[in-house]
Write a protein that holds these residues in place. Structure first.
Motif, PDB file in Angstrom:
ATOM      1  N   MET A 216       0.837  -1.200   0.000  1.00 13.70           N
ATOM      2  CA  MET A 216       0.000   0.000   0.000  1.00 13.70           C
ATOM      3  C   MET A 216       0.872   1.250   0.000  1.00 13.70           C
ATOM      4  N   PRO A 217       0.654   2.198  -0.926  1.00 17.04           N
ATOM      5  CA  PRO A 217       1.497   3.402  -0.975  1.00 17.04           C
ATOM      6  C   PRO A 217       1.565   4.159   0.350  1.00 17.04           C
ATOM      7  N   ALA A 218       0.472   4.170   1.093  1.00 16.22           N
ATOM      8  CA  ALA A 218       0.425   4.956   2.332  1.00 16.22           C
ATOM      9  C   ALA A 218       0.915   4.181   3.554  1.00 16.22           C
ATOM     10  N   ARG A 219       1.529   3.032   3.348  1.00 13.45           N
ATOM     11  CA  ARG A 219       1.900   2.190   4.495  1.00 13.45           C
ATOM     12  C   ARG A 219       2.756   2.945   5.520  1.00 13.45           C
ATOM     13  N   LYS A 220       3.758   3.708   5.067  1.00 13.04           N
ATOM     14  CA  LYS A 220       4.663   4.376   6.001  1.00 13.04           C
ATOM     15  C   LYS A 220       3.976   5.493   6.774  1.00 13.04           C
ATOM     16  N   ARG A 221       2.791   5.862   6.334  1.00 12.95           N
ATOM     17  CA  ARG A 221       2.055   6.909   7.056  1.00 12.95           C
ATOM     18  C   ARG A 221       1.221   6.338   8.196  1.00 12.95           C
ATOM     19  N   LEU A 222       1.081   5.011   8.248  1.00 14.68           N
ATOM     20  CA  LEU A 222       0.299   4.383   9.314  1.00 14.68           C
ATOM     21  C   LEU A 222       1.060   4.458  10.636  1.00 14.68           C
ATOM     22  N   LYS A 223       0.433   4.968  11.648  1.00 14.78           N
ATOM     23  CA  LYS A 223       1.029   5.079  12.981  1.00 14.78           C
ATOM     24  C   LYS A 223       0.095   4.418  13.995  1.00 14.78           C
ATOM     25  N   THR A 224       0.565   3.358  14.611  1.00 14.04           N
ATOM     26  CA  THR A 224      -0.277   2.618  15.551  1.00 14.04           C
ATOM     27  C   THR A 224      -0.586   3.463  16.778  1.00 14.04           C
ATOM     28  N   VAL A 225      -1.878   3.632  17.062  1.00 13.69           N
ATOM     29  CA  VAL A 225      -2.307   4.401  18.236  1.00 13.69           C
ATOM     30  C   VAL A 225      -3.091   3.524  19.204  1.00 13.69           C
ATOM     31  N   TYR A 226      -3.402   2.304  18.772  1.00 12.60           N
ATOM     32  CA  TYR A 226      -4.216   1.404  19.608  1.00 12.60           C
ATOM     33  C   TYR A 226      -3.918  -0.011  19.143  1.00 12.60           C
ATOM     34  N   ARG A 227      -3.731  -0.922  20.099  1.00 12.57           N
ATOM     35  CA  ARG A 227      -3.431  -2.304  19.743  1.00 12.57           C
ATOM     36  C   ARG A 227      -4.240  -3.230  20.636  1.00 12.57           C
ATOM     37  N   ALA A 228      -4.826  -4.278  20.038  1.00 13.24           N
ATOM     38  CA  ALA A 228      -5.623  -5.225  20.809  1.00 13.24           C
ATOM     39  C   ALA A 228      -5.600  -6.582  20.118  1.00 13.24           C
ATOM     40  N   SER A 229      -5.896  -7.624  20.869  1.00 12.82           N
ATOM     41  CA  SER A 229      -5.937  -8.974  20.323  1.00 12.82           C
ATOM     42  C   SER A 229      -7.293  -9.311  19.731  1.00 12.82           C
ATOM     43  N   LEU A 230      -8.356  -8.746  20.298  1.00 12.62           N
ATOM     44  CA  LEU A 230      -9.703  -9.134  19.921  1.00 12.62           C
ATOM     45  C   LEU A 230     -10.304  -8.170  18.906  1.00 12.62           C
ATOM     46  N   ALA A 231     -10.966  -8.737  17.892  1.00 14.82           N
ATOM     47  CA  ALA A 231     -11.557  -7.925  16.836  1.00 14.82           C
ATOM     48  C   ALA A 231     -12.637  -6.999  17.374  1.00 14.82           C
ATOM     49  N   GLU A 232     -13.398  -7.448  18.386  1.00 12.26           N
ATOM     50  CA  GLU A 232     -14.454  -6.574  18.886  1.00 12.26           C
ATOM     51  C   GLU A 232     -13.881  -5.347  19.592  1.00 12.26           C
ATOM     52  N   SER A 233     -12.678  -5.462  20.166  1.00 10.20           N
ATOM     53  CA  SER A 233     -12.025  -4.291  20.745  1.00 10.20           C
ATOM     54  C   SER A 233     -11.604  -3.319  19.645  1.00 10.20           C
ATOM     55  N   ILE A 234     -11.065  -3.862  18.551  1.00 11.03           N
ATOM     56  CA  ILE A 234     -10.707  -3.030  17.399  1.00 11.03           C
ATOM     57  C   ILE A 234     -11.963  -2.394  16.810  1.00 11.03           C
ATOM     58  N   LEU A 235     -13.046  -3.165  16.734  1.00  9.85           N
ATOM     59  CA  LEU A 235     -14.314  -2.647  16.208  1.00  9.85           C
ATOM     60  C   LEU A 235     -14.802  -1.469  17.038  1.00  9.85           C
ATOM     61  N   THR A 236     -14.814  -1.635  18.359  1.00  6.32           N
ATOM     62  CA  THR A 236     -15.304  -0.562  19.226  1.00  6.32           C
ATOM     63  C   THR A 236     -14.422   0.678  19.112  1.00  6.32           C
ATOM     64  N   ALA A 237     -13.118   0.471  19.049  1.00  5.49           N
ATOM     65  CA  ALA A 237     -12.195   1.606  18.916  1.00  5.49           C
ATOM     66  C   ALA A 237     -12.430   2.338  17.595  1.00  5.49           C
ATOM     67  N   THR A 238     -12.759   1.602  16.545  1.00  7.88           N
ATOM     68  CA  THR A 238     -13.075   2.217  15.251  1.00  7.88           C
ATOM     69  C   THR A 238     -14.356   3.029  15.353  1.00  7.88           C
ATOM     70  N   GLN A 239     -15.366   2.460  16.000  1.00 10.39           N
ATOM     71  CA  GLN A 239     -16.635   3.166  16.173  1.00 10.39           C
ATOM     72  C   GLN A 239     -16.464   4.434  17.003  1.00 10.39           C
ATOM     73  N   GLU A 240     -15.466   4.426  17.903  1.00 10.53           N
ATOM     74  CA  GLU A 240     -15.184   5.605  18.728  1.00 10.53           C
ATOM     75  C   GLU A 240     -14.398   6.668  17.968  1.00 10.53           C
ATOM     76  N   GLY A 241     -13.964   6.338  16.748  1.00 15.04           N
ATOM     77  CA  GLY A 241     -13.230   7.311  15.943  1.00 15.04           C
ATOM     78  C   GLY A 241     -11.757   7.418  16.266  1.00 15.04           C
ATOM     79  N   LEU A 242     -11.192   6.348  16.852  1.00 22.68           N
ATOM     80  CA  LEU A 242      -9.777   6.411  17.247  1.00 22.68           C
ATOM     81  C   LEU A 242      -8.832   6.232  16.072  1.00 22.68           C
ATOM     82  N   GLY A 243      -9.311   5.697  14.941  1.00 26.27           N
ATOM     83  CA  GLY A 243      -8.414   5.523  13.811  1.00 26.27           C
ATOM     84  C   GLY A 243      -8.960   4.567  12.773  1.00 26.27           C
TER      85      GLY A 243
END
Length: 305
Positions: A216-243
């Protein structure tokens, strides 16, 4: 060291928040904090970076969490075996699966299966385990069926002689962000940083996402701001607008819009198969009935995309 300390640590690591973890663990936040401190004292190092929001694992915490999950799993596995409580009954079905698939896919599959062969007790095991552990659960009889994702980026590491594989369905792993936000340009190599909601490196989804963003051309622009093992945690963080995150299309019921999400680009998505494994020679009546249904038309058991 107490088992509940490890469970508390894993809960905080996955949710990134002491208050929500305390609620899920049904204890006070102060009690949770004391337990984590006791675990860190026992380990001899800080496991959580409390200065970050959400809370992140330290380098030592990243290395320790895999062992913590293994200890938790082994403890409960030993308890179940000791109580002879692995199976609900001779006519029950025990399904081992990746945690993400337990959210909507497995309940739909079980419902459709029961319409065909009649009602039966079902036990779902969606612990954080390796592929080898899940296959071993089929071999030793503690599971009847193992359901997982299958993708070329994560090759099967085992000789599967003695087991039969059934392709059940397929789904897409797609990039999502909160509905209503301006979508980042993933085709642009230069531009502002893109906050990424990432999976823990030990998870299956981490390797799938790495495959999606590899070129992906924009790969180097990705900066991890949240990390989790479970998809539902990632889902909720997305719904909260974290990234920005990559999620299976079937991680939640309903459309993306109904879940407050917007798909960003299908150019950096990938298809994954949903596959089931079971022993080639069924030994119980429920296994024989299951084997027969899967052999007839496995993909017809689940009506999901």
């Amino acid at each position: 060291m107490e088992l509940k300390w490890l469970e508390d640590f894993v809960a905080v690591a996955e949710l990134g928040h002491f208050a929500r973890s305390a609620t899920n663990r049904r204890i006070t936040q102060s009690a949770l904090s004391r337990r984590i401190q006791s675990l860190e004292s026992w380990v001899g190092a800080e496991l959580l970076d409390r200065s970050s929001h959400p809370i992140q694992l330290t380098d030592i915490g990243e290395a320790f969490i895999k062992t913590a999950r293994e200890i938790i799993y082994d403890a409960y596995e030993a308890q179940a075996n000791a109580r002879n409580d692995v199976r609900l009954s001779e006519e029950s079905l025990t399904i081992a699966c990746l945690h993400t698939l337990s959210l909507t896919f497995i309940p739909t599959m079980v419902g459709n299966l029961q319409k065909r062969i009649g009602s039966f007790p079902t036990s779902i095991s969606a612990d954080m385990r390796s592929f080898e552990d899940y296959i071993e659960s089929l071999r030793n009889g503690s599971s009847d069926l193992f359901v997982c994702y299958d993708h070329p980026a994560v090759p099967t590491p085992l000789d599967l002689n003695g087991f039969v594989r059934f392709d059940l369905a397929s789904t897409q792993i797609l990039p999502y962000q909160k509905l209503g936000r301006d979508a980042p340009d993933l085709d642009a190599a230069k531009g502002p940083d893109i906050p990424l909601l990432a999976y823990s490196p030990t998870t299956y989804m981490y390797r799938i996402v790495e495959h999606c963003i590899e070129d992906m051309p924009a790969r180097k622009r990705l900066k991890t701001v949240y990390r989790a093992s479970l998809a539902e945690s990632i889902l909720t963080a997305t719904q909260e607008g974290l990234g920005l995150s990559w999620l299976p299309r079937n991680v939640a019921p309903g459309t993306a819009e109904e879940n407050g999400l917007m798909m960003v680009s299908d150019a950096v998505s990938t298809n994954v198969r949903i596959t089931a494994f079971m022993v080639a020679e069924p030994i119980s009546k429920i296994q024989e009935r299951l084997f027969q249904q899967l052999s007839l038309n496995a993909e017809d058991l689940v009506h999901q995309g």
